[in-house]
Enzyme design. Structure first.
Site, PDB file in Angstrom:
ATOM      1  N   GLU A  16       9.956  26.689  77.142  1.00 36.44           N
ATOM      2  CA  GLU A  16      10.359  26.684  75.661  1.00 36.44           C
ATOM      3  C   GLU A  16      10.650  27.974  75.103  1.00 36.44           C
ATOM      4  OE1 GLU A  16       9.063  22.258  74.113  1.00 36.44           O
ATOM      5  OE2 GLU A  16       7.817  23.763  73.709  1.00 36.44           O
ATOM      6  N   GLU A  44      10.854  17.746  79.132  1.00 38.28           N
ATOM      7  CA  GLU A  44       9.775  17.228  78.271  1.00 38.28           C
ATOM      8  C   GLU A  44      10.419  16.393  77.160  1.00 38.28           C
ATOM      9  OE1 GLU A  44       7.234  20.114  76.342  1.00 38.28           O
ATOM     10  OE2 GLU A  44       7.259  21.423  78.135  1.00 38.28           O
TER      11      GLU A  44
END
Length: 351
Positions: free
Chosen positions: A177, A284
């Site tokens: 991320e 995710e």
């Protein structure tokens, strides 16, 4: 996701993992070959699993029989396991472990069940995400040139250890991320040219181990097309090398029901695949464990959105820590019940 240093260097830790794996081979079946690589990937990140088991947590099937957590996930249609790896983590129950050595052991275990493997390099000693990208303590005083070498060598060492243990991951994430970059401050996205150099070192190390491994670059808020265009336009301008665009999608964290943003996710997936000529993957996803039907419906919709990407460029969907039951982890977006059984929401992966 997820909003005591060791006294031995990385090499010794990796060698210990390989010895463990080697000793285990005489008592376990041969590693099951990886399934056909072109099948749609449905899976879970299970970084908490080893420490859950170490603290005595037990997993059960719907009939009450105790089972291996990985088998329970496989029984619900999952074929992929994602494992985060930290550089020199502590032994903290929920925010430690995930060392290179532990990652090797878990990857071998998952592959023996026929699961495909994704490795998620955080390049930190603990959680790396949009709010924090802290350099490993051992790299803290290193120059930018040193950091490039650190990324290359750490990536190469971990993947080499995996390969020596009989596991070649299908995917490798270089960073976790990273809309704000990684290895702050040197690798902040505000200095994209340096971030690009770090990302390319991870790519080069991965391909040096096996050119067939697909490298993922991962950004959060998969429904936010403007954020993705900004990041990957910069990646293109700075000649970042990668194969797959990875997305997170958490309606819970953007305080909106999935029905309000699922079309944005689908359109962003299609745009990323077409605009940059890359494969895409939701690496995710998660929903509130108390809203079982809503979470199941959301997962069905996400899987459908990824499969709708033209030319089979939508590779799969990975649930983040479904096994992290609330009483153990404190994590609201798990998909497990208080009795140790999987949430019915995970049945979304069966089809």
């Amino acid at each position: 996701m997820k909003k005591v240093k060791t006294k031995f260097p990385l090499l010794m830790t990796l060698l210990a993992a390989l010895m463990f794996s080697s000793c285990s081979k005489a008592q376990t079946p041969e590693i099951t070959p990886t399934p056909t690589l072109f099948a749609f990937s449905k899976g879970a990140d299970v970084g908490w699993l080893p420490q859950m088991e170490a603290t005595g947590y037990k997993f059960y099937d719907i009939d009450g029989s105790q089972k291996d957590c990985l088998q329970l996930l496989k029984d619900r249609g999952m074929n992929t396991i994602r494992l985060r790896v930290w550089v020199n983590p502590s032994n903290d129950k929920a925010s430690g472990h995930c060392s290179p050595a532990e990652t090797v052991v878990m990857a071998v275990r998952a592959q023996k069940l026929g699961m495909r493997i994704m490795i998620d390099f955080h390049y930190s000693d603990s959680w790396a995400d949009p709010a924090k990208q802290t350099k490993p303590a051992a790299w803290a005083s290193h120059s930018f040139a040193d950091l490039q070498n650190d990324v290359y060598q750490h990536t190469f060492d971990v993947l080499t250890a995996l390969k020596s243990a009989g596991v070649t991951p299908e995917w490798v994430q270089v960073g976790n991320e990273i809309p704000g970059g990684m290895l702050w401050p040197e690798g902040k996205s505000s200095n994209f040219s340096q971030l690009a150099q770090l990302l390319n070192k991870g790519y080069e190390a991965t391909k040096a181990v096996d050119a067939a491994i697909k490298v993922i670059v991962h950004v959060d808020e998969g429904n936010n097309n403007a954020k993705f265009r900004w990041f990957f336009d910069n990646a293109k301008a700075n000649k970042v090398k990668y194969d797959v665009i990875g997305l997170s999608y958490y309606p819970y964290w953007i305080k909106s029901d999935y029905t309000a943003t699922i079309l944005d996710l689908e359109n962003n997936l299609k745009d990323m695949a077409a605009r940059y000529d890359k494969e895409v993957m939701v690496v995710e996803v998660g929903g509130d464990y108390t809203l079982v039907q809503n979470t199941k419906d959301m997962l069905v919709a996400v899987i459908k959105a990824v499969k709708a990407v033209p030319n089979n460029k939508g590779l799969g969907v990975i649930y983040w820590e479904p096994e992290g039951e609330k009483s153990w982890s404190g994590y609201q977006l798990n998909a497990w019940q208080s009795d140790g059984k999987p949430s019915p929401a995970l049945d979304a992966f069966k089809n």
